[in-house]
Design a protein around this motif. Structure first.
Motif, PDB file in Angstrom:
ATOM      1  N   GLY A 106       0.479   3.061  -4.409  1.00  0.00           N
ATOM      2  CA  GLY A 106       0.893   3.455  -3.075  1.00  0.00           C
ATOM      3  C   GLY A 106       1.604   2.290  -2.416  1.00  0.00           C
ATOM      4  N   SER A 122      -0.987  -0.070  -1.660  1.00  0.00           N
ATOM      5  CA  SER A 122      -1.910  -0.399  -2.757  1.00  0.00           C
ATOM      6  C   SER A 122      -1.152  -0.420  -4.086  1.00  0.00           C
ATOM      7  CB  SER A 122      -3.045   0.627  -2.815  1.00  0.00           C
ATOM      8  OG  SER A 122      -2.528   1.941  -2.898  1.00  0.00           O
ATOM      9  N   ASN A 136      -9.708   2.789  -7.415  1.00  0.00           N
ATOM     10  CA  ASN A 136      -9.438   1.919  -6.265  1.00  0.00           C
ATOM     11  C   ASN A 136     -10.040   0.529  -6.382  1.00  0.00           C
ATOM     12  OD1 ASN A 136      -8.135   1.672  -3.747  1.00  0.00           O
ATOM     13  ND2 ASN A 136     -10.076   1.964  -2.672  1.00  0.00           N
ATOM     14  N   THR A 176       7.132  10.020  -4.889  1.00  0.00           N
ATOM     15  CA  THR A 176       6.094   9.062  -5.253  1.00  0.00           C
ATOM     16  C   THR A 176       6.764   7.785  -5.756  1.00  0.00           C
ATOM     17  OG1 THR A 176       6.057   9.892  -7.514  1.00  0.00           O
ATOM     18  CG2 THR A 176       4.546  10.917  -5.954  1.00  0.00           C
ATOM     19  N   ASN A 187      -1.066   8.343  -0.703  1.00  0.00           N
ATOM     20  CA  ASN A 187      -0.246   7.390  -1.462  1.00  0.00           C
ATOM     21  C   ASN A 187       1.087   7.978  -1.936  1.00  0.00           C
ATOM     22  OD1 ASN A 187      -1.744   5.091  -1.232  1.00  0.00           O
ATOM     23  ND2 ASN A 187      -2.925   5.446  -3.102  1.00  0.00           N
TER      24      ASN A 187
END
Lengths: 312, 475
Positions: free
Chosen positions: A227, A230, A256, B372, B409
């Protein structure tokens, strides 16, 4: 037209420490409106700031960005691009497997390298089915040596690039060290096998590796879909009695693992728990639940801890 | 039935309608991965030439998934309206394209044929259309729905405010809600994708959203995008459910992989209608209480595409949607990843196709213009798709703070992106929400934002946030 600095400062009801980091810059604590900004060239800014910047303490979301007319301020446009660039590089930069193998050996782990059927990064991204299958030339590498320890208690650990090479490069070694320490400290009946380094690999590849190693359980550590906030998140997927043809429902996931997410010791604890639970049940997957969270809301509330990423 | 087309003495053969549709589809990675895509560029165009000659009537006699095997096929066949089909029943797929583009067709004539168009007909004509055709025809369609405001009016574009938070923290969620409202976002719905997927969490979020909306008298609807079974349970516990959300797909098998079937969706709709919460009704005269999300590739990813290409599967999902008179249908176009839509070009095409097919079939289509980080796409690609969809008259797009969804995300469209559309294309918000924003001093009479400090709203809303940490009903 200069718009900043001409408005009445408004009271802010929230209190407490307001300093948060965003894009490497401290976000100003807001109790009053920011002073007119000067560009490096000394010109007055035409950015209309948002007086609710203080609310950023409550969320990592990109709120109170301000605007130039209807559009994003230049700094925010560039900040976003840098975050995207980090995530893109995490996907596309190759993992330095040689360096990782060297570091693992230095830490006392044995290693071996394998590849998936996906020959290139582009093929890996386009064809998840190829990333799930071991290259046939690698099968011989994985056959357990004669006189090797019994397969009972064998825990095979696979480290793969996945969708974030940065995650594997950063977190695999410390996580494996934490796991080894934990298993030793608890005299766990698990024996850590040679660490298998798998390139262009997706989750299901570990089942084939585990089957060839005759492992009691296999765990793959690999970079998750990155992400913007992240880019280096590591995921762990565990299969008990691994064999080809299993599905996501047959695996357990811990997601995670990263600096702002799940720590190494916590991840090792969860994994140890899941391994023992799977052994007791004789099976891994949806019927095995992670109960390590029950006394720790902070863990259970982490993203992905109950719903792992779909890019397997 | 087999089809063939000959070019320069080379004959291309297609075993049946399903194969013909797949080979005629513009290239995308999902169809290639499934082994359905044309092998060469010439085969692809030859398939389009063959498809252009197929009579629309043929689609009533050859199903891409057998009637006996699939309840979506049964829904499509059993609800087909022959009278509505009459004006186009004599046309081939190629002729249908020209009929749609003709000056004579307008919102009224397109609305009247919608019940006579099957998803496969829509998918077929879509494959013969260029991007500009998809924009032009969709732009003629008008699908208006209402709940607490009116969505889909000509010259308008709404936004879904998407205030997701990684741990469903109420202060975090409402910080994003406040940010969005101050940017004039949220008329389509304020909708949270919860990080946790359970009933107590859903009920907690539903109450928080509803109390907030009531307290500030905001003419919008709210939604927690959880599984339909969670929403049914929440309704039974008395939670304030405006809209029932569910992801749907175009085959029975794919829907089952989502844990739904038509009967379950009908049950959820009936229970939501029984709450009688919607103050307004749409042009169809029924209450719109459903919110569906779809996306190309979902059937394939569940290994439930049954040999049907992903764009045709997607159109079939719209047959499921229109059975339930939704307020909103959202194609989440680039979320699924590059193995289905590889790059910006494929995402652009898919977004325009989905919007076109949905509108042609009579649905209130919105689009999550998104990508994405492992897809070959960036903000520039999203700008292109957003602009083209806005020109095409998309009912709504997403509003995510800074375009960065920190829970899911992925990157979607931001509050700022919607403002850009309002500036360059003069698309206005839903009228009721537009008036509320003006009353609150957030926008001026032209719909532009006034400097945030001039509205007292942000400090009032901001002052509520610290008290949201321990929600009502939870110790």
């Amino acid at each position: 037209m200069v718009t900043t600095g001409q408005r009445t400062p408004a009271p802010v009801a929230t209190s407490g420490p307001g300093l948060m980091m965003r894009g490497g810059l401290p976000v100003p604590r807001v109790g009053k409106l920011p002073a007119p900004k000067l560009s490096p060239a000394g010109e007055l800014s035409t950015v209309e700031p948002d007086p609710w910047e203080d609310l950023r303490r409550y969320t990592p979301a990109r709120i109170a960005l301000g605007r130039a007319g209807a559009s994003l301020p230049t700094a925010e446009v560039l900040d976003f691009q840098m975050a995207h660039a980090q995530a893109r590089d995490a996907v596309h930069l190759a993992l330095d497997f040689a360096a990782l193998a060297g570091a693992l050996r230095q830490a006392g782990f044995a290693t071996a390298a394998v590849e998936s059927l996906a020959a290139t990064r582009q093929e890996y991204v386009r064809r998840p089915d190829l990333g799930r299958r071991l290259h046939p030339d690698c099968r011989a590498t994985l056959a357990p040596a004669l006189g090797d320890a019994t397969s009972a208690q064998r825990l095979t650990l696979v480290v793969a690039d996945g969708l974030s090479s940065r995650a594997a490069a950063t977190h695999a070694l410390p996580l494996l060290c934490a796991l080894r320490s934990r298993l030793i400290a608890h005299a766990a009946r698990w024996s850590i096998d040679t660490i298998i380094l798998a390139s262009q690999a997706r989750v299901a590849l570990a089942d084939e590796v585990g089957a060839l190693r005759k492992a009691e359980a296999v765990v793959i550590l690999l970079g998750e879909r990155p992400g913007l906030s992240s880019p280096d998140s590591l995921g762990l997927y565990m299969t008990y009695r691994p064999r080809p043809g299993l599905t996501d429902a047959d695996r357990n996931c811990i997601s995670n693992v990263r600096a702002a997410g799940l720590g190494y010791a916590e991840a090792a604890l969860k994994l140890h728990f899941l391994l023992d639970a799977a052994r007791a049940a004789g099976v891994s997957g949806t019927s095995v639940k992670d109960h390590t969270d029950q006394s720790a809301d902070s863990l259970s509330a982490l993203p992905g801890s109950d719903a792992c990423d779909a890019d397997r | 039935m087999p089809f063939a087309h000959t070019v320069d003495r080379c004959t291309y053969r297609f075993a049946d309608l399903k194969v013909l549709l797949a080979k005629a589809s513009p290239l995308r990675s999902g169809d290639a991965m499934a082994g359905l895509a044309a092998q060469t560029e010439q085969e692809r165009v030859a398939a389009r030439m063959a498809l252009a000659a197929v009579p629309l009537r043929h689609f009533l006699s050859e199903a891409v998934i057998p009637y006996e095997q699939d309840e979506v096929t049964r829904l499509i066949v059993d609800t087909h309206d022959l009278a509505a089909f009459a004006p186009v029943q004599h046309l081939t797929v190629g002729g249908f394209r020209e009929w749609l583009l003709a000056y004579a067709q307008d919102a009224e004539s397109l609305r009247s044929i919608a019940p006579g168009i099957t998803p496969e007909m829509a998918a077929a004509v879509c494959k013969l259309m260029r991007n500009q055709d998809l924009v032009l025809v969709a732009q003629k369609c008008s699908v208006v729905t209402q709940y607490r405001n009116t969505l889909g009016l000509p010259g308008r574009m709404a936004t879904r405010l998407q205030p997701n938070h990684p741990t469903d923290d109420l202060r975090g969620i409402f910080a994003s809600v406040l940010d969005g409202l101050m940017y004039g976002s949220g008329d389509a719905v304020i909708g949270i994708n919860p990080a946790g997927d359970n009933v107590p969490g859903t009920v907690r979020l539903l109450h928080a959203l509803d109390e907030f909306r009531e307290r500030h008298d905001i003419p919008v609807q709210t939604c927690v995008l959880t599984h339909v079974t969670n929403t049914i349970e929440a309704m039974r516990q008395g939670a304030p459910v405006d809209l029932v959300f569910q992801s749907i797909a175009g085959t029975e098998k794919a829907n089952r992989s989502f844990g739904v079937d038509l009967a379950l969706l009908a049950q959820a709709q009936a229970e939501a209608l029984a709450l009688a919460r919607a103050p307004l009704r749409g042009q169809s005269g029924c209450d719109h209480v459903m919110y569906f999300e779809t996306g190309q590739g979902s059937a394939l990813s569940a290994d439930a595409h049954q040999g049907v290409d992903q764009q045709t599967c997607e159109a079939r999902a719209y047959a499921v949607a229109r059975r339930f008179q939704p307020l909103l249908v959202n194609t989440v176009v680039g979320f699924i990843g590059p193995e289905y839509l590889f790059d910006g070009k494929q995402i652009l095409r898919a977004g325009l196709e989905d919007h076109f097919c949905g509108k042609l079939l009579g649905l209130p289509m919105g689009c999550d213009v998104c990508y994405t980080n492992h897809a070959e796409a960036d903000q520039d690609d999203m700008d292109t798709l957003l602009t083209m969809l806005a020109v095409a008259g998309v009912n709504f797009v997403m509003g995510v703070p800074g375009a960065d969804d920190v829970m899911l995300n992925y990157q979607s469209t931001s509050f700022h992106d919607a403002l850009y559309v309002r500036e360059v294309l003069h698309r206005r918000r839903a009228p009721e929400f537009e008036q509320w924003l003006q009353r609150m001093g957030i926008t001026d009479s032209t719909g532009r934002l006034v400097p945030g400090s001039r509205s007292g709203l942000w400090s009032r809303l901001g002052s509520e946030l610290p008290h949201l940490s321990r929600p009502r009903g939870l110790a």
